[in-house]
Design a protein around this motif. Structure first.
Motif, PDB file in Angstrom:
ATOM      1  N   GLY A 288      -2.464 -23.439  -7.045  1.00 24.59           N
ATOM      2  CA  GLY A 288      -3.523 -22.898  -6.202  1.00 24.59           C
ATOM      3  C   GLY A 288      -3.742 -21.451  -6.590  1.00 24.59           C
ATOM      4  N   ASP A 289      -3.591 -20.553  -5.626  1.00 24.61           N
ATOM      5  CA  ASP A 289      -3.745 -19.129  -5.900  1.00 24.61           C
ATOM      6  C   ASP A 289      -2.417 -18.391  -5.997  1.00 24.61           C
ATOM      7  OD1 ASP A 289      -6.488 -18.462  -6.298  1.00 24.61           O
ATOM      8  OD2 ASP A 289      -6.862 -18.914  -4.196  1.00 24.61           O
ATOM      9  N   ALA A 290      -1.308 -19.112  -5.937  1.00 19.86           N
ATOM     10  CA  ALA A 290       0.004 -18.475  -6.014  1.00 19.86           C
ATOM     11  C   ALA A 290       0.520 -18.495  -7.453  1.00 19.86           C
ATOM     12  CB  ALA A 290       0.990 -19.182  -5.091  1.00 19.86           C
TER      13      ALA A 290
ATOM     14  N   SER B 261       5.157 -19.252  -1.601  1.00 16.26           N
ATOM     15  CA  SER B 261       4.518 -18.139  -0.893  1.00 16.26           C
ATOM     16  C   SER B 261       5.503 -16.999  -0.676  1.00 16.26           C
ATOM     17  CB  SER B 261       3.965 -18.606   0.451  1.00 16.26           C
ATOM     18  OG  SER B 261       2.939 -19.534   0.256  1.00 16.26           O
ATOM     19  N   ARG B 262       6.741 -17.323  -0.301  1.00 15.59           N
ATOM     20  CA  ARG B 262       7.761 -16.284  -0.112  1.00 15.59           C
ATOM     21  C   ARG B 262       8.056 -15.573  -1.433  1.00 15.59           C
ATOM     22  NH1 ARG B 262       9.781 -19.872   3.588  1.00 15.59           N
ATOM     23  NH2 ARG B 262      11.180 -20.920   2.145  1.00 15.59           N
ATOM     24  N   GLN B 263       8.217 -16.353  -2.493  1.00 14.63           N
ATOM     25  CA  GLN B 263       8.527 -15.752  -3.783  1.00 14.63           C
ATOM     26  C   GLN B 263       7.382 -14.884  -4.308  1.00 14.63           C
ATOM     27  OE1 GLN B 263       9.951 -18.440  -6.769  1.00 14.63           O
ATOM     28  NE2 GLN B 263      11.756 -19.024  -5.586  1.00 14.63           N
ATOM     29  N   ALA B 264       6.148 -15.272  -3.994  1.00 15.98           N
ATOM     30  CA  ALA B 264       4.974 -14.546  -4.502  1.00 15.98           C
ATOM     31  C   ALA B 264       4.971 -13.081  -4.067  1.00 15.98           C
ATOM     32  CB  ALA B 264       3.690 -15.239  -4.055  1.00 15.98           C
ATOM     33  N   VAL B 265       5.592 -12.779  -2.945  1.00 19.71           N
ATOM     34  CA  VAL B 265       5.600 -11.400  -2.431  1.00 19.71           C
ATOM     35  C   VAL B 265       7.001 -10.807  -2.420  1.00 19.71           C
ATOM     36  CG1 VAL B 265       3.496 -11.725  -1.083  1.00 19.71           C
ATOM     37  CG2 VAL B 265       5.721 -12.215  -0.032  1.00 19.71           C
ATOM     38  N   SER B 266       7.963 -11.455  -3.072  1.00 20.77           N
ATOM     39  CA  SER B 266       9.368 -11.065  -2.961  1.00 20.77           C
ATOM     40  C   SER B 266       9.746  -9.818  -3.767  1.00 20.77           C
ATOM     41  CB  SER B 266      10.274 -12.227  -3.361  1.00 20.77           C
ATOM     42  OG  SER B 266      10.095 -12.544  -4.737  1.00 20.77           O
ATOM     43  N   THR B 267       8.987  -9.490  -4.796  1.00 24.99           N
ATOM     44  CA  THR B 267       9.288  -8.306  -5.610  1.00 24.99           C
ATOM     45  C   THR B 267       7.983  -7.615  -5.990  1.00 24.99           C
ATOM     46  OG1 THR B 267       9.147  -9.447  -7.756  1.00 24.99           O
ATOM     47  CG2 THR B 267      11.319  -9.470  -6.636  1.00 24.99           C
ATOM     48  N   PRO B 268       8.041  -6.347  -6.342  1.00 28.48           N
ATOM     49  CA  PRO B 268       6.821  -5.676  -6.798  1.00 28.48           C
ATOM     50  C   PRO B 268       6.205  -6.370  -8.018  1.00 28.48           C
ATOM     51  CG  PRO B 268       8.479  -4.046  -6.236  1.00 28.48           C
ATOM     52  CD  PRO B 268       9.158  -5.393  -6.159  1.00 28.48           C
ATOM     53  N   GLU B 269       7.033  -6.873  -8.936  1.00 29.42           N
ATOM     54  CA  GLU B 269       6.509  -7.566 -10.114  1.00 29.42           C
ATOM     55  C   GLU B 269       5.720  -8.804  -9.708  1.00 29.42           C
ATOM     56  OE1 GLU B 269       8.121  -9.091 -14.397  1.00 29.42           O
ATOM     57  OE2 GLU B 269       9.373  -9.598 -12.671  1.00 29.42           O
TER      58      GLU B 269
ATOM     59  N   GLN C  18       4.359  -9.420  -6.816  1.00 29.66           N
ATOM     60  CA  GLN C  18       3.160  -8.992  -6.099  1.00 29.66           C
ATOM     61  C   GLN C  18       2.061  -8.609  -7.089  1.00 29.66           C
ATOM     62  OE1 GLN C  18       4.451  -5.895  -3.407  1.00 29.66           O
ATOM     63  NE2 GLN C  18       5.891  -7.282  -2.389  1.00 29.66           N
ATOM     64  N   ALA C  19       2.447  -7.952  -8.169  1.00 28.14           N
ATOM     65  CA  ALA C  19       1.476  -7.582  -9.212  1.00 28.14           C
ATOM     66  C   ALA C  19       0.910  -8.835  -9.874  1.00 28.14           C
ATOM     67  CB  ALA C  19       2.122  -6.665 -10.255  1.00 28.14           C
ATOM     68  N   TRP C  20       1.746  -9.858 -10.086  1.00 22.42           N
ATOM     69  CA  TRP C  20       1.235 -11.115 -10.656  1.00 22.42           C
ATOM     70  C   TRP C  20       0.099 -11.666  -9.803  1.00 22.42           C
ATOM     71  CZ3 TRP C  20       6.407 -14.276 -11.395  1.00 22.42           C
ATOM     72  CH2 TRP C  20       7.152 -13.721 -12.437  1.00 22.42           C
ATOM     73  N   GLN C  21       0.260 -11.584  -8.483  1.00 22.33           N
ATOM     74  CA  GLN C  21      -0.755 -12.148  -7.586  1.00 22.33           C
ATOM     75  C   GLN C  21      -2.073 -11.407  -7.746  1.00 22.33           C
ATOM     76  OE1 GLN C  21       0.588 -14.996  -6.365  1.00 22.33           O
ATOM     77  NE2 GLN C  21       2.432 -14.101  -7.282  1.00 22.33           N
ATOM     78  N   ARG C  22      -2.003 -10.109  -7.918  1.00 28.05           N
ATOM     79  CA  ARG C  22      -3.213  -9.284  -8.052  1.00 28.05           C
ATOM     80  C   ARG C  22      -3.843  -9.392  -9.434  1.00 28.05           C
ATOM     81  NH1 ARG C  22       0.361  -5.658  -5.905  1.00 28.05           N
ATOM     82  NH2 ARG C  22       0.508  -4.551  -7.910  1.00 28.05           N
TER      83      ARG C  22
END
Length: 142
Positions: free
Chosen positions: A83-85, A115-123, A125-129
């Motif tokens: 999806g978007d993750a 979903s938890r892993q997607a925001v678990s580290t700054p790296e 989080q950057a992947w999501q953006r």
């Protein structure tokens, strides 16, 4: 089933294939890269082993309009997304067995865990953006 190749004439097909909530496995390579050329058959083999996932081959130079801002350090680079993750973005050994284990491990995670892993580290989080293939393709159309 073999992988799709992102080309101008397949762009709509690839966009449709990645639009749902299923898994996307994208390989970012370059035509001049001998390792990438050798890896293509293995990547297509992975696509055949995982027919429930969409595999996309992207030449980072030919498709710079889509992936130009991604930080591809080395080849091959894999992008795994559901999806978007974005679940993974990084250089991978050109070994189908290693990639297969990564794909299976990520696909085995629940939606909540992804979903938890997607925001678990700054790296991550950057992947999501920065690495969401659907977003990259949509922005390239603008």
């Amino acid at each position: 089933m073999s992988s799709l190749t992102l080309e101008p004439d397949t762009r709509d097909q690839v966009a449709a294939a990645v639009s749902g909530d299923g898994w996307i496995v994208a390989c970012l390579c370059a035509a001049w890269c001998g390792t990438c050329s050798s890896y293509r058959a293995a990547f297509d083999g992975l696509a055949a082993r995982h027919p429930d996932k969409t595999f996309v081959w992207i030449d980072v130079e030919d498709r710079a309009d889509v992936v130009g801002d991604l930080d591809v350090d080395n080849f091959p680079t894999l992008l795994l997304q559901r999806g978007d993750a974005v679940a993974f973005f990084g250089t991978m050994l050109p070994d189908a067995g290693v990639a297969d284990r990564l794909i299976q491990a990520q696909a085995g995670l629940s939606t909540d865990e992804l979903s938890r892993q997607a925001v678990s580290t700054p790296e991550r989080q950057a992947w999501q953006r920065e690495c969401n293939l659907r977003t990259l393709m949509a922005n390239a159309d603008e």
